[in-house]
Design a protein around this motif. Structure first.
Motif, mmCIF file in Angstrom:
data_model
loop_
_atom_site.group_PDB
_atom_site.id
_atom_site.type_symbol
_atom_site.label_atom_id
_atom_site.label_comp_id
_atom_site.label_asym_id
_atom_site.label_seq_id
_atom_site.Cartn_x
_atom_site.Cartn_y
_atom_site.Cartn_z
ATOM 1 N N LEU A 123 0.845 -1.296 0.075
ATOM 2 C CA LEU A 123 0.062 -0.030 -0.054
ATOM 3 C C LEU A 123 0.722 1.096 -0.046
ATOM 4 O O LEU A 123 0.509 2.202 -0.719
ATOM 5 C CB LEU A 123 -0.809 -0.045 1.243
ATOM 6 C CG LEU A 123 -2.113 -0.929 1.195
ATOM 7 C CD1 LEU A 123 -2.900 -0.948 2.614
ATOM 8 C CD2 LEU A 123 -3.018 -0.617 0.145
ATOM 9 N N ASN A 127 1.301 4.251 -2.910
ATOM 10 C CA ASN A 127 1.041 5.646 -2.232
ATOM 11 C C ASN A 127 -0.505 5.813 -1.910
ATOM 12 O O ASN A 127 -1.081 6.608 -1.687
ATOM 13 C CB ASN A 127 1.227 6.795 -3.611
ATOM 14 C CG ASN A 127 1.242 8.021 -3.143
ATOM 15 O OD1 ASN A 127 2.221 8.219 -2.112
ATOM 16 N ND2 ASN A 127 0.845 9.020 -3.661
ATOM 17 N N TYR A 128 -0.975 4.620 -1.172
ATOM 18 C CA TYR A 128 -2.413 4.755 -0.308
ATOM 19 C C TYR A 128 -2.009 4.812 0.950
ATOM 20 O O TYR A 128 -2.928 5.587 1.677
ATOM 21 C CB TYR A 128 -2.912 3.355 -0.536
ATOM 22 C CG TYR A 128 -3.556 2.895 -2.035
ATOM 23 C CD1 TYR A 128 -4.786 3.703 -2.666
ATOM 24 C CD2 TYR A 128 -2.838 2.266 -2.958
ATOM 25 C CE1 TYR A 128 -5.203 3.529 -3.898
ATOM 26 C CE2 TYR A 128 -3.280 2.144 -4.217
ATOM 27 C CZ TYR A 128 -4.419 2.772 -4.715
ATOM 28 O OH TYR A 128 -4.858 2.663 -5.843
ATOM 29 N N ALA A 145 -6.608 2.921 4.036
ATOM 30 C CA ALA A 145 -5.506 2.875 2.803
ATOM 31 C C ALA A 145 -6.377 1.528 1.901
ATOM 32 O O ALA A 145 -6.292 1.891 0.737
ATOM 33 C CB ALA A 145 -4.350 2.399 3.064
ATOM 34 N N LEU A 148 -8.996 3.135 0.096
ATOM 35 C CA LEU A 148 -8.830 3.994 -1.113
ATOM 36 C C LEU A 148 -8.252 2.958 -2.192
ATOM 37 O O LEU A 148 -8.663 3.183 -3.416
ATOM 38 C CB LEU A 148 -7.628 4.884 -0.486
ATOM 39 C CG LEU A 148 -7.829 5.782 0.418
ATOM 40 C CD1 LEU A 148 -6.655 6.620 0.758
ATOM 41 C CD2 LEU A 148 -8.894 7.011 -0.477
ATOM 42 N N PHE A 149 -7.696 1.957 -1.801
ATOM 43 C CA PHE A 149 -7.292 0.952 -2.978
ATOM 44 C C PHE A 149 -8.595 0.341 -3.512
ATOM 45 O O PHE A 149 -8.568 0.277 -4.939
ATOM 46 C CB PHE A 149 -6.437 0.045 -2.393
ATOM 47 C CG PHE A 149 -6.434 -1.389 -3.199
ATOM 48 C CD1 PHE A 149 -5.275 -0.994 -4.516
ATOM 49 C CD2 PHE A 149 -6.769 -2.548 -3.245
ATOM 50 C CE1 PHE A 149 -4.988 -2.305 -5.432
ATOM 51 C CE2 PHE A 149 -6.517 -3.558 -3.864
ATOM 52 C CZ PHE A 149 -5.601 -3.422 -4.870
ATOM 53 N N ARG A 152 -10.349 3.074 -6.055
ATOM 54 C CA ARG A 152 -9.294 3.283 -7.021
ATOM 55 C C ARG A 152 -9.323 1.974 -7.971
ATOM 56 O O ARG A 152 -9.309 2.248 -9.519
ATOM 57 C CB ARG A 152 -8.050 3.651 -6.725
ATOM 58 C CG ARG A 152 -7.129 3.605 -7.812
ATOM 59 C CD ARG A 152 -7.072 4.840 -8.486
ATOM 60 N NE ARG A 152 -5.910 5.035 -9.638
ATOM 61 C CZ ARG A 152 -6.228 5.323 -10.945
ATOM 62 N NH1 ARG A 152 -7.498 5.684 -11.354
ATOM 63 N NH2 ARG A 152 -5.281 5.567 -11.371
ATOM 64 N N ASN A 153 -9.461 0.808 -7.658
ATOM 65 C CA ASN A 153 -9.629 -0.401 -8.503
ATOM 66 C C ASN A 153 -10.865 -1.003 -8.717
ATOM 67 O O ASN A 153 -10.937 -2.266 -9.236
ATOM 68 C CB ASN A 153 -8.737 -1.315 -7.686
ATOM 69 C CG ASN A 153 -7.237 -1.062 -7.688
ATOM 70 O OD1 ASN A 153 -6.397 -1.120 -8.993
ATOM 71 N ND2 ASN A 153 -6.740 -0.212 -7.005
ATOM 72 N N GLN A 176 -1.988 2.499 -8.932
ATOM 73 C CA GLN A 176 -1.396 3.344 -7.869
ATOM 74 C C GLN A 176 -2.596 4.439 -7.510
ATOM 75 O O GLN A 176 -3.490 4.763 -8.094
ATOM 76 C CB GLN A 176 -0.342 4.211 -8.384
ATOM 77 C CG GLN A 176 1.222 3.645 -8.273
ATOM 78 C CD GLN A 176 2.075 4.495 -8.361
ATOM 79 O OE1 GLN A 176 1.989 5.675 -8.782
ATOM 80 N NE2 GLN A 176 3.199 4.215 -8.016
ATOM 81 N N TYR A 177 -2.277 4.946 -6.283
ATOM 82 C CA TYR A 177 -3.267 6.004 -5.645
ATOM 83 C C TYR A 177 -3.384 7.194 -6.775
ATOM 84 O O TYR A 177 -2.023 7.786 -6.943
ATOM 85 C CB TYR A 177 -2.971 6.403 -4.335
ATOM 86 C CG TYR A 177 -3.668 7.745 -3.704
ATOM 87 C CD1 TYR A 177 -4.984 7.703 -3.482
ATOM 88 C CD2 TYR A 177 -3.112 9.057 -3.752
ATOM 89 C CE1 TYR A 177 -5.656 8.806 -3.066
ATOM 90 C CE2 TYR A 177 -3.625 9.965 -3.422
ATOM 91 C CZ TYR A 177 -4.974 9.903 -3.086
ATOM 92 O OH TYR A 177 -5.580 11.172 -2.467
ATOM 93 N N ASP A 183 -13.524 12.046 -5.147
ATOM 94 C CA ASP A 183 -12.842 11.932 -3.928
ATOM 95 C C ASP A 183 -13.177 12.929 -3.048
ATOM 96 O O ASP A 183 -13.216 14.256 -3.196
ATOM 97 C CB ASP A 183 -11.398 11.499 -4.207
ATOM 98 C CG ASP A 183 -10.930 10.495 -4.824
ATOM 99 O OD1 ASP A 183 -11.885 9.473 -5.078
ATOM 100 O OD2 ASP A 183 -9.824 10.487 -5.405
#
Length: 541
Positions: A123, A127-128, A145, A148-149, A152-153, A176-177, A183
């Motif tokens: 992570l 950059n999470y 984190a 967020l991952f 994003r995915n 990547q973040y 957001d």
């Protein structure tokens, strides 16, 4: 007694007798220690005889009680030398219950598992999470984190990690973040504040919408970055860099507006040349010093926040002091040289002990407050036509008078190691929030920035990456030479890192992304030794 039983009885009798004979013969040979031909021959015959009858006895032991003796000729067949079959050499398979299957991976808040170390490390790479020493505990920061991952995915945003999430996280296909449309959070708020300061956006909402995306694109275009409207590691670092190109007044600009701000900078003691309406290198230096003194991001641009504060009653006047360097320091030294307070060899652009002693002498001769710092009053007097000359130049770092100043709320005099440490300790337990700079939430660089300014050290905000290259303070290159009050800089990647405040004895205080708060902990571990980059001595030797 049948035939088998009689044969067995005879065998046992002969076996016992010959055994005794062999034993006595062997003892005789051993006692006399010389070859006895007959005995040796008898001994060999006896051994052979015993062997034959032993075989007979063993094979008659399984015969039926009644009836003829049956002999299986195959028992006496010659031995074969063929290799054993694969079935004979194969190890037995472990016994596994037919319904057994491995437990599926499922990690969530509060779990402790060795895999969490790998998860946090990954992570951070993406950059999470901000870099820190990984742990096996799945806490608040890991949960955030992971969310967020997942967002994003394109996964279900639960904060819990299942096998499919884990497999994607560890794969080359993991994204990547990047902050993008939709957001929300503190990191978005801080990012928008910076875009506002650089004059790319008018409002701060905390939500990444269409307006923010357009502002990011303009920033990326002006700063020669990939224009995609998303804030990844490169764009984030560029935002906080001193080299960030703004959408506002900067070097090369000319006109009445420029002179208006120059006049204000001159009055507050930041500009050491006459205002001329041209935004040159001297104005850049003055703006940077103003930003540094007033707790803004130091970039030399006249953006909205800088303009507003510069023209307000809250603007702090200049105070150039020990350890500072730059062209404005050199201008002050040149003026002190003209007035015979310094020798020419002391005009270096660095505010050291000799310059401080010269300033003290100037203040004493001109009936000013003697503190060795060039504030607004001292600056105006120094560059005036009524400034009194000295009878002799200062040659050593000694001077009269004392330093004035408060404690910054720490109980210690400002500008000291203990004030710095006391202020930092007062924030123990405050939450870690990416991009936060206090007073009640921090990331690692925001924490150091806030504590320094509260301790009386006028220091502009710097990211952990920017801390690597500062020249303002004495640089320490050995982790074994760190002292109490030093700022420690760690490097985890090309632009990623961590900063902390040394407490002495191998301990540090920092805003920890791993712990989710400001903590005291040791830096004497393989992880910290491996990522140590340098340290800075803030309060002298």
């Amino acid at each position: 007694m049948n035939l088998a039983e009689r044969a067995k009885s005879v065998c046992e009798t002969v076996h016992t007798s010959l055994g005794n004979f062999v034993h006595r013969a062997a003892g005789f040979v051993k006692k006399h220690k010389r070859p006895i031909g007959g005995c040796a021959l008898a001994l060999a015959a006896a051994i052979a005889f015993i062997t034959v009858f032993t075989v007979i006895r063993n094979n008659t032991g399984n015969d039926p009680v009644d009836g003829p003796v049956s002999v299986d000729a195959s028992q006496y067949a010659p031995e074969t030398t063929s290799a054993p079959t694969a079935a004979a050499t194969k190890e037995p398979e472990p016994t596994v219950p037919p319904d057994y299957t491995p437990a599926p991976l499922h990690l969530y808040y509060g779990c402790e598992d060795y895999k969490v170390i790998d998860i946090q490390t990954r992570l951070m790479e993406l950059n999470y999470m901000d870099y820190d020493e990984p742990t096996d505990y799945y806490g608040t920061m890991t949960t955030s984190a992971v969310m967020l991952f997942q967002r994003r995915n394109g996964l279900d945003v639960t904060g819990q990690l299942y096998q499919s999430d884990y497999d994607l996280l560890m794969s080359d296909g993991a994204k990547q973040y990047m902050a993008s449309i939709g957001d929300k959070g503190t990191d978005i708020t801080e990012m928008q504040k910076r875009l506002y300061e650089l004059d790319y956006i008018d409002t701060v909402t905390g939500t990444f919408g269409d307006v923010t995306e357009e502002a990011v694109k303009r920033f990326q275009e002006k700063n020669r970055l990939t224009v995609d409207g998303k804030v990844g590691p490169a764009t984030k670092e560029a935002l906080y860099s001193e080299d960030a190109v703004p959408n506002s007044l900067y070097i090369g600009s000319e006109g009445e507006e420029v002179q208006l701000y120059q006049d204000r900078l001159y009055l507050l003691g930041y500009l050491t040349t006459k205002p001329d309406g041209k935004y040159g290198s001297d104005t850049v230096t003055a703006v940077k010093r103003f930003q540094e003194r007033n707790g803004l991001v130091v970039d030399g641009y006249l953006g909205p926040s800088t303009k507003r504060l510069l023209t307000s009653n809250e603007a702090k006047g200049n105070k150039i002091e020990s350890t500072m360097s730059g062209s404005d320091v050199k201008n002050i030294q040149n003026r002190l040289y003209e007035l015979n307070y310094l020798r020419s060899s002391a005009v270096t652009g660095y505010f050291g002990a000799v310059t401080e002693a010269a300033v003290r002498l100037f203040q004493k001769n001109n009936k000013l407050t003697v503190d060795g710092k060039v504030g607004m009053e001292t600056m105006n007097k120094l560059f005036s036509s009524s400034a009194k000359r000295s009878s002799y130049p200062v040659t050593s770092g000694s001077g009269s008078g004392g330093s004035s100043g408060g404690s910054g709320g720490s109980g210690y005099a400002t500008g000291t190691v203990e004030a710095f440490i006391s202020i930092a300790r007062s924030k123990l337990g405050c939450p870690y929030v990416r991009g936060a700079k206090g007073p009640n939430a921090f990331d690692c660089s925001g924490f150091v920035f806030w504590c320094l300014n509260k301790a009386g050290v006028s220091q502009g905000y710097m990211t952990s990456y920017m801390w690597r290259t500062t020249t303002r303070y004495q640089r320490i290159n050995s982790i074994g030479s760190i002292k109490r009050g030093d700022v420690i800089v760690f490097k985890m990647g090309a632009t990623s890192g961590h900063v902390a405040i040394a407490l002495g004895g191998g301990m540090m205080i920092d805003a920890s992304s791993r712990n989710g708060k400001v903590v005291i902990r040791s830096y004497q571990s393989a992880y910290w030794y491996g990522t140590f980059y340098c340290a800075y001595r803030i309060f002298g030797g």
